[in-house]
Design an enzyme around this catalytic site. Structure first.
Site, short mmCIF file in Angstrom:
data_model
loop_
_atom_site.label_atom_id
_atom_site.label_comp_id
_atom_site.label_asym_id
_atom_site.label_seq_id
_atom_site.Cartn_x
_atom_site.Cartn_y
_atom_site.Cartn_z
N GLU A 243 0.85 -1.19 0.00
CA GLU A 243 0.00 0.00 0.00
C GLU A 243 0.88 1.24 0.00
O GLU A 243 1.85 1.32 0.76
CB GLU A 243 -0.90 0.00 1.24
CG GLU A 243 -1.76 1.27 1.38
CD GLU A 243 -2.64 1.22 2.63
OE1 GLU A 243 -3.06 0.11 3.01
OE2 GLU A 243 -2.89 2.29 3.22
N GLU A 248 -2.78 11.58 2.89
CA GLU A 248 -3.59 10.98 3.95
C GLU A 248 -3.55 11.90 5.16
O GLU A 248 -2.49 12.32 5.60
CB GLU A 248 -3.09 9.59 4.32
CG GLU A 248 -4.03 8.85 5.27
CD GLU A 248 -3.63 7.41 5.50
OE1 GLU A 248 -4.52 6.61 5.84
OE2 GLU A 248 -2.43 7.09 5.37
#
Length: 355
Positions: A243, A248
């Site tokens: 990932e 974020e």
């Protein structure tokens, strides 16, 4: 006759003894000297070089020719952290860092434990070529040739609280911007709704520069992200698929961007991660970038480098990944949602992928 044969046998035995004795007498002599390589020559031909393009045609391809007397192998340090070892003196290498960059190379020719070395520098142009983008310039639903809606109820991942829908109330392209809106409302099994888009099955890639221009939502409990998962997740699962989180953030940490990588043994709460302060990230657009190669993944905000991950073949970041854009609520990291929260929106101006 018997005497004659006996004499012949005796002669053969004596000759064998003499041969063995002579061979044995050489055992203490030094072996032939291993010759040190000499006359090392290195040619680095940048593809597409011309008077108009003195640093090449932008592909980054360089054809190397190495030669040396008595050499059996070569090692070349390519100036970007990578090393190649070859027995054949001709090979091609592709530099991937965008722009015009100068590399200092070190070359050694070997013969057993002996070697000779030299160095040289080359300047190589690598032009970024746009291979995929969504500018979000057409009002309405997101482009179905590029995106798929993920639709599920709360609890699917990370104990998140939202129901993901494909409703225009949650996800819409409007005024040249993708808008994903989280709303406090009873829907399905959840107390919140929001949107999640994935390019899985429609676009994936290995290596490149991903550039995102976005403005973040406001409110404790919000958890927006633009990120990537390995395309083989269906067969190997997470975190084996890998990932890569580019943008974020969580509303309880205002003005902080996290860029992280999750892989086996380095996932969940203990990823490889870097953070940067992004002032006014919920009132102004900022540019979030990941520069992904076989040897590193570099993360930037507004062209400021803040985290470099050293990539290698021991990590799952050397194969196809696909893109995800979502706005989660609560969950293991988003935390408790502010009781006064009603709605907020993640806005994405564009996502561009360069090779």
């Amino acid at each position: 006759m018997k005497k004659y044969l006996s004499r012949i046998n005796l002669i053969i035995v004596l000759n064998c003894f003499l041969f063995i004795s002579c061979s044995g007498s050489n055992s203490d002599e030094p072996e032939a000297d291993i010759k040190t390589p000499a006359n090392l020559k290195v040619t680095a031909a940048i593809v597409g070089i011309s008077p108009q393009n003195p640093n090449g045609d932008g592909t980054g391809v360089v054809n190397f020719t190495l030669s040396a007397t008595n050499a059996t192998s070569y090692k070349i340090t390519l100036g970007n952290g990578e090393i190649k070892e070859v027995t054949n003196g001709s090979f091609s290498y592709t530099y991937t860092t965008s722009g015009t960059n100068t590399y200092v190379l070190y070359v050694s020719a070997y013969n057993a434990g002996k070697f000779v070395s030299t160095s040289l520098s080359i300047t190589v142009l690598v032009e970024s070529k746009l291979i995929w983008s969504d500018e979000f310039n057409t009002d309405g639903a997101p482009d179905t040739s590029k995106w798929t809606f993920q639709i599920w109820d709360p609890g699917n991942v990370n104990n998140e609280l939202q129901s993901y829908t494909n409703r225009p109330e949650n996800t819409i392209v409007q005024g040249g911007v993708l808008k994903i809106k989280a709303i406090r409302e009873k829907y399905g099994k959840g107390d919140f709704t929001s949107g999640r888009l994935e390019s899985n099955g429609k676009f994936d890639f290995t290596y490149g520069k991903i550039v995102i221009r976005a403005k973040l939502p406001t409110g404790v409990g919000t958890w927006p992200a633009v990120w990537m998962l390995g395309s083989n997740i269906g067969s190997v699962g997470w975190p084996a698929c890998g990932e890569i989180d580019i943008l974020e953030s969580v509303g309880k940490e205002l003005n902080v961007n996290h860029s992280s990588l999750h892989s086996p043994g380095r996932s969940g709460a203990t990823p490889d991660t870097g953070t940067i302060n992004v002032p006014n990230d919920n009132t102004e657009f900022h540019i979030y970038t990941a520069d992904w190669t076989a040897s590193y993944i570099k993360f930037y905000v507004d062209d400021k480098l803040f985290y470099t991950f050293v990539n290698s073949d021991k990590f799952p970041f050397n194969k196809n990944f696909y893109l995800i854009v979502n706005l989660a609520m609560g969950g293991v990291w988003g935390g408790t949602v502010d009781s006064n929260f009603t709605s907020s929106t993640l806005e994405v101006d564009y996502i561009r992928v360069y090779k």
